[in-house]
Write a protein that holds these residues in place. Structure first.
Motif, PDB file in Angstrom:
ATOM      1  N   SER A   2     -32.941 -66.983 -27.739  1.00 37.15           N
ATOM      2  CA  SER A   2     -32.763 -66.515 -29.116  1.00 37.15           C
ATOM      3  C   SER A   2     -32.669 -67.654 -30.126  1.00 37.15           C
ATOM      4  CB  SER A   2     -31.503 -65.657 -29.222  1.00 37.15           C
ATOM      5  OG  SER A   2     -31.650 -64.513 -28.455  1.00 37.15           O
ATOM      6  N   THR A   4     -31.066 -60.957 -38.765  1.00 36.03           N
ATOM      7  CA  THR A   4     -30.483 -59.742 -38.193  1.00 36.03           C
ATOM      8  C   THR A   4     -29.699 -58.984 -39.262  1.00 36.03           C
ATOM      9  OG1 THR A   4     -30.361 -60.793 -36.045  1.00 36.03           O
ATOM     10  CG2 THR A   4     -28.930 -58.901 -36.399  1.00 36.03           C
ATOM     11  N   GLU A  26     -31.743 -56.916 -31.223  1.00 42.38           N
ATOM     12  CA  GLU A  26     -31.860 -58.183 -30.517  1.00 42.38           C
ATOM     13  C   GLU A  26     -31.384 -58.053 -29.065  1.00 42.38           C
ATOM     14  OE1 GLU A  26     -29.727 -60.705 -33.048  1.00 42.38           O
ATOM     15  OE2 GLU A  26     -31.152 -62.331 -32.898  1.00 42.38           O
TER      16      GLU A  26
END
Ligand SMILES: Nc1ncnc2c1ncn2[C@@H]1O[C@H](COP(=O)(O)OP(=O)(O)O)[C@@H](O)[C@H]1O
Ligand SMILES: Nc1ncnc2c1ncn2[C@@H]1O[C@H](COP(=O)(O)OP(=O)(O)O)[C@@H](O)[C@H]1O
Ligand SMILES: [Mg+2]
Ligand SMILES: [Mg+2]
Lengths: 609, 586
Positions: free
Chosen positions: A535, B377, B418
């Protein structure tokens, strides 16, 4: 609401079947009894002390009425006739004294049983918690966190009720019943016989109650566990629940589970509603019987009125504790169901067992050589890894690549002994992992998992998880090394800032950096990184790589990654496909010939434009 | 008894008021039956036995009837209690769960899950006990008390006043007990919540704990919390022990005073001996209600602390809810606009987003690129209103999303997070999370597009339960299921947060080919870390410093925006020092 609705959504798994037959029942009872007695054993002396206190209490409370009687028979006449204050004064003093003894023994008794109850709870909680921690990953996969939580909360509390209220009732009731029964038999055996006529009926009722309540309380334990599991899981994923408008369906499922629990509780309460008052009514009926028989016996001159009157007074003192005892019994049954579940957990053996002290090898320092010899492994019957032979010399950095689902993570899990191979062996420095105690193994082999789980604690605590004794300076250095220091400082509170519930205050990349720092701090001989940088953006990943280059200089490392930038620091690449090692070699060599790795590399390079 | 906010439970008890009244009546009836039996005994002794009168059998039958009647009344009370008390408990639990589902993500991030769970279990049990037992006996005992005291006053005013005076110390210690025990219970319950959190995290984090071998540390942490809870519980035990002892002591002292004063009165011929005996006998009837008062007050205080805790949740305003007059947007074109959007997670806190302007045309796909923690996000979570903008607005087809109903907004917007966020339910249930009516054909199509056909080969196919959080699947498998779930409902707007981070290059290429077809017709925001994902998009927006600093095609941005180049390009700067294998190969 149909059972179907309540259960179908969960899907099928192998471990669901659970049938309870008669011998199983007996086994369960024995198991819970063993647990209970091992919990109570250390407290025998305290319980004896509590019994002594209750005797004192009983004597004091019986002395009260006696004093009143003395006052009426002696004290008041003396005062009226002779103006003598002493007899009345003495009895009043006696009353005060009896009251004081009663109060202090009461205090002592409540305190001691409370203390014992709390100590037992603490002991039980620790045992179960430690055992859960001791059990293997495979167990936790099947058990789920919700059920672990329900065992350690709801079940433990059911036992707490027994310990906090039950002990008190039991000691008092049993003692009173025994003494009063003695008095009853002594004052008139025939009338006592009338009383004991009720005994077989009570016994039948108790038997029925036990049989039914075992099922009922078991049902309450199981249904509350389902409520807890659903509660915990659905609220844990509240983002997805809300984003996908899942609330109505969740509510429907929850209401069904909740109603099942309500029904189970209702059933257990109603069993008690039959049992308790049933016992009470039978006791009352014996009183009527005693009245009848007693009157006839008085008539025939067998006993005096005084004896009958006393008998009836004592009978009341006999019946009340019987009801209390029945109450204790219901508490006990409720606790027994919980004990059954808890003892079940405690008897669960880890599928990845600790070596016996004799066969354990205490690798004090490890080089970090890893060997897979003909390893086959499957989570269920179906194998995921087939005949893996893999030898990683100490100090090498190895990259595992391959499609998702190929078995890379599984391979990594075997290295850190989350599971044992179905056949073949995994060895560290030539020693089979199965004969290395887990604490020793974990000191040498550390894995950063794909899911960067953080605890709801401070940043520093989460990093220090890698090495609990680390100083603040060491924590800071680890964070700096992986490039997390800057953002940590920018958080309000810096290293002391809470990461929120399971790291929710951090972005996914930041979470990965923290778990990386954690591994960095642990500094093991063998480091396994399972997609630990997936990530991160590219600059951050670079920073991590730079840190890795220093960290891994003399360490063994296994790196799983899809972005081949990470693979570039490896000495060797292993391509895994369908649970087999299909290619193995230094990256330049694999790149220099037609190979899967070259294809992969090519595809990756193309994807970068 | 005033017990904090204990009255707040009233609406939940109201539906059961008939049952409560019956329970009350049967409790009182049983009490009457119990206290009548001694009279019958007396009648037997004074009548048939001493005076050889007849009527023994009818009196014995009466005693039998009273005894059995008491049993029946007890039975009735408990039988009804089974329905009413569990009903109150279940109703509150359902409402609590419903409330929790409406509270925003920020609430759930703020609250420890163990605290929520302990409210839904332990605290509710305490309320059930209060409703089924405490409340009833509170009323019955108060009635008994008042009745007996009135009788005593009637028998003898002065001695009666002694009894009343004895109530004063009980009331004083009672008030103190109530206050102290309330806060002690509250502390115990809060700590139970903390302990629950530790338990839950130790179970959820078992892989990390095992990976680092931290059993001992976690065990010690748990033990220390359990010990804290134990000592708080002991404070409560001590309070109870002290109060119960007081409740035992006071009646005895009052009895002593009555005997003393009564003796005096008898010797002064102000009172007869018989009168004193009657008075004392009656007085002894008070002992039980007074002694059980302790237990009842303890139950009430525990319940009151529990109610306080539960209502803390009920009283939390749902920050994200339908506005009055919110429109249910039936059809949606899919035009998404961010207008000067600002956001910060806490009031007055750091602004994660500031002045974000972006327009996404219907059917367009925009990739959001930015460094780690740049707010990608966060930006995406605003679209389906998992959080609300602090400044500016977001509009779909020109409607401020806060003026749409949440249901319609979330019907049109689907998200792949995610972290995949799967549940331990069947694969099918996980897939049809937002589209319960999806047909098998639709499910297959979604699985195909997400390259998740592996789901059919699981042991029980789509009915296989995926482990908790999907952990019985590989990372890439989880992610593809989450992707399939997002595209299953054929949403107009698709929000994908780094959807392929755990997927290998080959699979990624396949998913992207399939997605590209799908995205032609769907408005989409896609967070991307890799150039290949960026390639899916018609346009790229570069997020930096909380605002969108540039938009354009990948190649445009690559050549004009240095920051973008730094985040996405591989070639800017090689890792310090040559790669290890190069070094060894030389
Ligand atoms: N805990 C588990 N229980 C059952 N099956 C599992 C579990 N973990 C992984 N699998 C299955 O094993 C296979 C290999 O998974 P994994 O090793 O995670 O692959 P990857 O190479 O992507 O890391 C996959 O088919 C996956 O579904
Ligand atoms: N729930 C939260 N509470 C407070 N701060 C948060 C929260 N979620 C994210 N943040 C902060 O907001 C910033 C942006 O995070 P995020 O949007 O997740 O970044 P990314 O671009 O990596 O997706 C980060 O600094 C992060 O620490
Ligand atoms: Mg994996
Ligand atoms: Mg993010």
């Amino acid at each position: 609401m149909s059972v179907d609705l309540a259960t179908r959504w969960r899907g099928v798994a192998a471990e669901d079947a659970e049938v309870i037959t008669a011998p199983v029942n007996a086994m369960l009872r024995g198991r819970s009894r063993r647990l209970l007695s091992s919990l109570m054993r250390p407290h025998v002396r305290a319980l004896l002390g509590a019994t002594a206190l209750i005797v004192g209490f009983d004597i004091a409370s019986m002395a009260g009425p006696l004093m009143v009687q003395q006052a009426i028979d002696r004290g008041i006449p003396a005062l009226t006739r002779h103006h003598d204050y002493w007899p009345l004064g003495l009895t009043v003093l006696g009353l005060v004294l009896a009251g004081a003894v009663q109060a202090s023994t009461d205090y002592g008794f409540t305190y001691v049983t409370g203390r014992v109850g709390q100590d037992v709870l603490l002991d039980l909680r620790q045992r179960v918690f430690d055992h859960f921690q001791y059990l293997s990953i495979a167990f936790h996969e099947r058990y789920t966190s919700g059920r672990v939580t329900s065992r350690l909360t709801s079940d433990v509390e059911a036992i707490s009720d027994l310990l906090m209220d039950g002990l008190q009732v039991l000691a008092w009731a049993a003692l009173t019943i025994l003494t009063v029964a003695g008095i009853l038999v002594w004052s008139d055996p025939v009338l006592a016989g009338v009383v004991f006529v009720a005994a077989p009926f009570v016994a039948v009722l108790a038997r029925w109650f036990r049989r039914e309540s075992v099922k009922a309380y078991r049902a309450t334990r199981e249904t509350i566990a389902l409520v807890i599991v659903h509660f915990v899981e659905s609220l844990g994923g509240i983002r997805a629940v809300q984003a996908f408008r899942r609330e109505p369906r969740n509510q429907e499922i929850f209401a069904a589970l909740n109603d099942a629990y309500r029904g189970a509780t209702q059933r257990s309460i109603r069993l008690v509603a039959v049992f308790g008052p049933g016992v009470k009514a039978m006791g009352n009926a014996t009183l009527a019987g005693v009245l009848l028989v007693g009157a006839i016996r008085v008539e025939h001159g067998r006993i005096t009125v005084g004896v009958l009157a006393a008998f009836i007074l004592y009978l009341r003192r006999f019946l009340d504790p019987i009801l209390d005892l029945s109450q204790f019994y219901t508490l006990f049954q409720a606790a027994a169901a919980a004990l059954e579940k808890l003892s079940g957990v405690l008897e669960e053996e880890p599928t990845v067992p600790e070596p016996t002290p004799g066969s354990a090898t205490l690798l004090t320092s490890a080089q970090g050589r890893l060997d897979f010899d003909d390893v086959t492994f499957g989570y269920r019957d179906h194998p995921v890894l087939h005949h893996i032979d893999l030898h990683i010399p100490a100090g090498q950095t190895v990259a595992l690549v391959g499609e998702t689902g190929a078995g890379k993570t599984t391979l990594a899990r075997l290295m850190s002994r989350f599971y044992d191979p179905t056949s073949g062996s995994v060895r560290l420095d030539g020693t089979d992992l199965r004969s290395i105690p887990r604490d020793v193994l974990r000191r040498h082999v550390v894995m950063v998992t794909q899911e960067s789980f953080l605890f709801s604690r401070s940043v520093a605590d989460n990093i220090r998880f890698g090495r609990p004794g680390a100083t603040d300076e060491e924590v800071r250095r680890a964070a700096t090394a992986v490039g997390a220091h800057q953002f940590i400082l920018s958080m309000p509170g810096g290293y002391a800032a809470s990461v929120g519930k399971r790291g929710s205050r951090l972005s996914a990349g930041q979470r990965q950096l923290i778990s990386f720092a954690r591994a960095f701090l642990a500094d093991p001989e063998v480091l396994i990184l399972d997609e630990a940088t997936a990530s991160l953006d590219i600059p951050s990943e670079r920073l991590v790589q730079r840190a890795l280059l220093t960290l891994l200089r003399d360490r063994t490392a296994v790196i799983i990654a899809h972005r081949l930038t990470t693979v570039e620091i490896a000495d060797r690449v292993i391509v895994v496909s369908d649970g087999r090692v299909v290619e193995d070699g230094p990256p330049p060599e694999l790149l220099s010939r037609p190979s899967r790795y070259r294809q992969l590399h090519q595809a990756w390079a193309d994807s970068l434009v | 008894m005033r017990g904090g906010g204990i009255w707040r439970v009233r609406p939940y008890v109201r539906p059961y008021r008939t049952q409560m009244l019956v329970m009350l009546a049967s409790a009182a009836g049983a009490l009457v039956a119990v206290s009548t039996v001694p009279l019958v005994t007396e009648a037997v002794i004074n009548g048939p036995i001493v005076h050889h009168r007849g009527g023994l059998v009818p009196l014995a039958a009466l005693a039998l009837a009273l005894g059995v009647g008491e049993g029946i009344l007890l039975f009735v009370r408990r039988w009804i209690l089974g329905r009413a008390a569990t009903g109150v408990e279940a109703d509150i639990r359902n409402d609590l769960y419903a409330k929790l589902q409406t509270l925003p993500v920020s609430f759930h991030e703020r609250w420890q899950s163990g605290q929520l769970l302990s409210r839904a279990t332990t605290d509710l049990t305490l309320i059930r006990i209060f409703v089924g037992y405490g409340l009833i006996y509170l009323v019955v005992n108060t009635m008994t008390f008042v009745y007996v005291v009135a009788l005593l006053l009637h028998l003898d005013v002065r001695l009666g006043l002694v009894t009343v005076a004895a109530a004063v110390p009980i009331m004083i210690t009672g008030a103190r007990f109530r206050r102290d025990y309330h806060s002690a219970s509250r502390r115990v319950q809060d700590q139970q919540g903390d302990l629950t959190t530790i338990i839950e995290e130790a179970a959820l984090g078992i892989r990390v704990i095992k990976a680092f071998g931290r059993h001992a540390v976690e065990g010690a942490r748990f033990a220390s919390m359990a010990r804290t809870l134990q000592s708080s519980s002991m404070v409560a035990v001590r309070l109870r022990a002290r109060f119960f002892a007081t409740l035992g002591l006071v009646p005895n002292l009052a009895l002593a005073a009555i005997v003393l004063g009564g003796g005096w009165a008898v010797s002064d011929h102000v009172m007869t001996l018989g009168g004193l005996v009657a008075f004392v006998t009656l007085f002894l009837m008070l002992v039980w209600p007074v002694e059980s008062l302790g237990e009842i007050m303890a139950i009430a205080q525990e319940a009151s602390a529990a109610i306080e805790r539960i209502w803390e949740v009920f009283d939390t305003p749902p920050d994200i809810a339908d506005r009055p007059g919110a429109v249910d947007l039936d059809r949606c074109e899919g035009r998404l606009r961010f207008e000067n959007v600002g956001f910060s997670y806490s009031e007055g806190g750091r602004r994660v987003l500031a002045g974000v302007d972006l327009e996404v045309a219907p059917g367009e796909t925009v990739a959001i690129v930015g460094a780690t923690a740049s707010g990608k996000t966060t930006l995406l979570s605003l679209v389906s209103r998992l959080a609300d903008v602090t400044d500016g607005r977001i509009a779909i087809d020109g409607h401020d999303i806060r003026d749409m109903t949440l249901a319609s907004l979330r019907r049109h917007v689907a998200v792949a997070f995610e972290d995949p966020t799967l549940f331990s339910a069947s694969v099918r249930e996980n897939l049809t999370f937002g589209a319960p009516d999806a047909t098998d054909a639709e499910i297959d199509a979604a699985l195909d597009a997400a390259q998740a056909r592996f789901a059919h080969h699981l042991p029980w196919g789509l009915d296989t339960r995926v482990g908790e959080q999907g952990l019985s699947l590989s990372g890439g498998q989880r992610q593809r299921l989450a992707l399939a779930r997002a595209i299953l409902g054929r949403p107009r707007i698709l929000v994908l947060d780094d959807p392929l981070s755990a997927v290998d290059v080959h699979t990624e290429a396949k998913v992207e080919a399939a997605l590209a077809r799908l995205l032609e017709r769907t408005t989409a925001l896609v967070v991307a870390h890799r150039p290949s994902t960026v390639a899916l998009a018609d346009r790229v927006a570069f997020l930096d410093g909380g605002r969108i600093v540039a938009t354009g095609s990948h190649h445009e941005l690559l050549s004009t925006v240095p920051g973008y180049r730094a985040v996405l390009a591989q070639d800017v700067e090689a890792p310090a020092g040559p790669p290890a294998w190069e070094a060894t190969a030389v």
